[in-house]
Scaffold this motif. Structure first.
Motif, mmCIF file in Angstrom:
data_model
loop_
_atom_site.group_PDB
_atom_site.id
_atom_site.type_symbol
_atom_site.label_atom_id
_atom_site.label_comp_id
_atom_site.label_asym_id
_atom_site.label_seq_id
_atom_site.Cartn_x
_atom_site.Cartn_y
_atom_site.Cartn_z
ATOM 1 N N ARG A 51 0.835 -1.189 0.000
ATOM 2 C CA ARG A 51 0.000 0.000 0.000
ATOM 3 C C ARG A 51 0.877 1.248 0.000
ATOM 4 N N ALA A 52 0.281 2.356 -0.405
ATOM 5 C CA ALA A 52 1.029 3.606 -0.496
ATOM 6 C C ALA A 52 1.387 4.145 0.887
ATOM 7 N N ASP A 53 0.569 3.883 1.903
ATOM 8 C CA ASP A 53 0.844 4.434 3.224
ATOM 9 C C ASP A 53 1.821 3.577 4.029
ATOM 10 N N ALA A 54 2.205 2.415 3.527
ATOM 11 C CA ALA A 54 3.142 1.559 4.235
ATOM 12 C C ALA A 54 4.551 2.135 4.096
ATOM 13 N N PRO A 55 5.284 2.231 5.205
ATOM 14 C CA PRO A 55 6.601 2.850 5.138
ATOM 15 C C PRO A 55 7.641 2.000 4.414
ATOM 16 N N ALA A 56 7.593 0.696 4.566
ATOM 17 C CA ALA A 56 8.601 -0.160 3.938
ATOM 18 C C ALA A 56 7.957 -1.492 3.572
ATOM 19 N N PRO A 57 8.464 -2.154 2.532
ATOM 20 C CA PRO A 57 7.907 -3.469 2.177
ATOM 21 C C PRO A 57 8.286 -4.513 3.231
ATOM 22 N N LEU A 58 7.531 -5.577 3.234
ATOM 23 C CA LEU A 58 7.761 -6.667 4.175
ATOM 24 C C LEU A 58 9.036 -7.410 3.786
ATOM 25 N N THR A 59 9.913 -7.590 4.736
ATOM 26 C CA THR A 59 11.148 -8.332 4.497
ATOM 27 C C THR A 59 10.948 -9.780 4.944
ATOM 28 N N PRO A 60 11.797 -10.685 4.485
ATOM 29 C CA PRO A 60 11.666 -12.083 4.931
ATOM 30 C C PRO A 60 11.809 -12.227 6.450
ATOM 31 N N GLU A 61 12.684 -11.412 7.057
ATOM 32 C CA GLU A 61 12.859 -11.483 8.511
ATOM 33 C C GLU A 61 11.576 -11.082 9.236
ATOM 34 N N ASP A 62 10.920 -10.028 8.729
ATOM 35 C CA ASP A 62 9.660 -9.594 9.342
ATOM 36 C C ASP A 62 8.584 -10.667 9.184
ATOM 37 N N ALA A 63 8.521 -11.269 8.016
ATOM 38 C CA ALA A 63 7.529 -12.324 7.781
ATOM 39 C C ALA A 63 7.760 -13.508 8.717
ATOM 40 N N LEU A 64 9.049 -13.859 8.930
ATOM 41 C CA LEU A 64 9.351 -14.960 9.846
ATOM 42 C C LEU A 64 8.972 -14.620 11.282
ATOM 43 N N LYS A 65 9.276 -13.400 11.704
ATOM 44 C CA LYS A 65 8.924 -13.005 13.074
ATOM 45 C C LYS A 65 7.415 -13.049 13.288
ATOM 46 N N ILE A 66 6.685 -12.521 12.333
ATOM 47 C CA ILE A 66 5.224 -12.504 12.462
ATOM 48 C C ILE A 66 4.682 -13.926 12.490
ATOM 49 N N ALA A 67 5.158 -14.776 11.588
ATOM 50 C CA ALA A 67 4.658 -16.155 11.533
ATOM 51 C C ALA A 67 5.011 -16.919 12.805
ATOM 52 N N GLN A 68 6.210 -16.725 13.337
ATOM 53 C CA GLN A 68 6.598 -17.451 14.546
ATOM 54 C C GLN A 68 5.873 -16.941 15.778
ATOM 55 N N ASN A 69 5.539 -15.666 15.804
ATOM 56 C CA ASN A 69 4.821 -15.126 16.969
ATOM 57 C C ASN A 69 3.337 -15.450 16.928
ATOM 58 N N LYS A 70 2.756 -15.573 15.749
ATOM 59 C CA LYS A 70 1.312 -15.749 15.625
ATOM 60 C C LYS A 70 0.868 -17.191 15.399
#
Length: 172
Positions: free
Chosen positions: A24-43
């Protein structure tokens, strides 16, 4: 097998939503693989369950190698005769413990330690399985976006070539 498919679908859906949401245009940065891993492991509930199981198995190692089934008893005389009534009823407290052969306690503790170690390995396997699924989904989505961008660039190039060809044909 069913658990693996539901985990895979959940991770793919989560990664897809997060990756598309980051475009999206309002998102500051694209999702990185590290962020995706953190989110998946926490959720992910299966990772949380595996870690909780490993923790609970480790917590009972000490109790598995200790004495079990202590008994406490209390007895009071009933149906007293005259002499016993004058002297008062007899009260009796008892505490007893069944003691096994000492090596049974050692082996029981070692068995529970082995179960705790196996539960930790299962939690690690679950972590790595989810990691593989998330990274696969992330890079599959990345490559599909990249291919779509390349196709769009190719389409623009073909339009430009068509304009040039039309301009040359118009000029003779």
């Amino acid at each position: 097998m069913m658990r693996l498919q539901s985990n895979t679908l959940a991770c793919l859906f989560l990664s897809l939503l997060l990756f598309l949401g980051s475009a999206r245009a309002d998102a500051p940065a694209p999702l990185t693989p590290e962020d995706a891993l953190k989110i998946a492991q926490n959720k992910n509930p299966s990772i949380a369950a595996a870690h909780a199981n490993a923790e609970s198995e480790g917590a009972i190692i000490w109790s598995a190698s200790w004495l079990d089934r202590p008994r406490v008893g209390f007895m009071r005389e009933q149906n007293l005769n005259n002499m016993q009534v004058q002297m008062g009823p007899m009260l009796f407290w008892s505490v007893s413990q069944e003691v096994k052969f000492p090596l049974k306690y050692v082996f029981s503790g070692a068995l529970q330690a082995s179960r705790a170690r196996a539960a930790r390995y299962e939690a690690q396997d679950q972590d790595l399985e989810i990691r593989a699924e998330v990274l696969t989904a992330y890079y599959r989505l990345y490559s599909e976006r990249r291919i779509a961008n390349l196709l769009e660039a190719q389409r623009e190039t073909l339009r430009e070539i068509a304009r040039v060809a039309e301009a040359r044909r118009a000029t003779g």
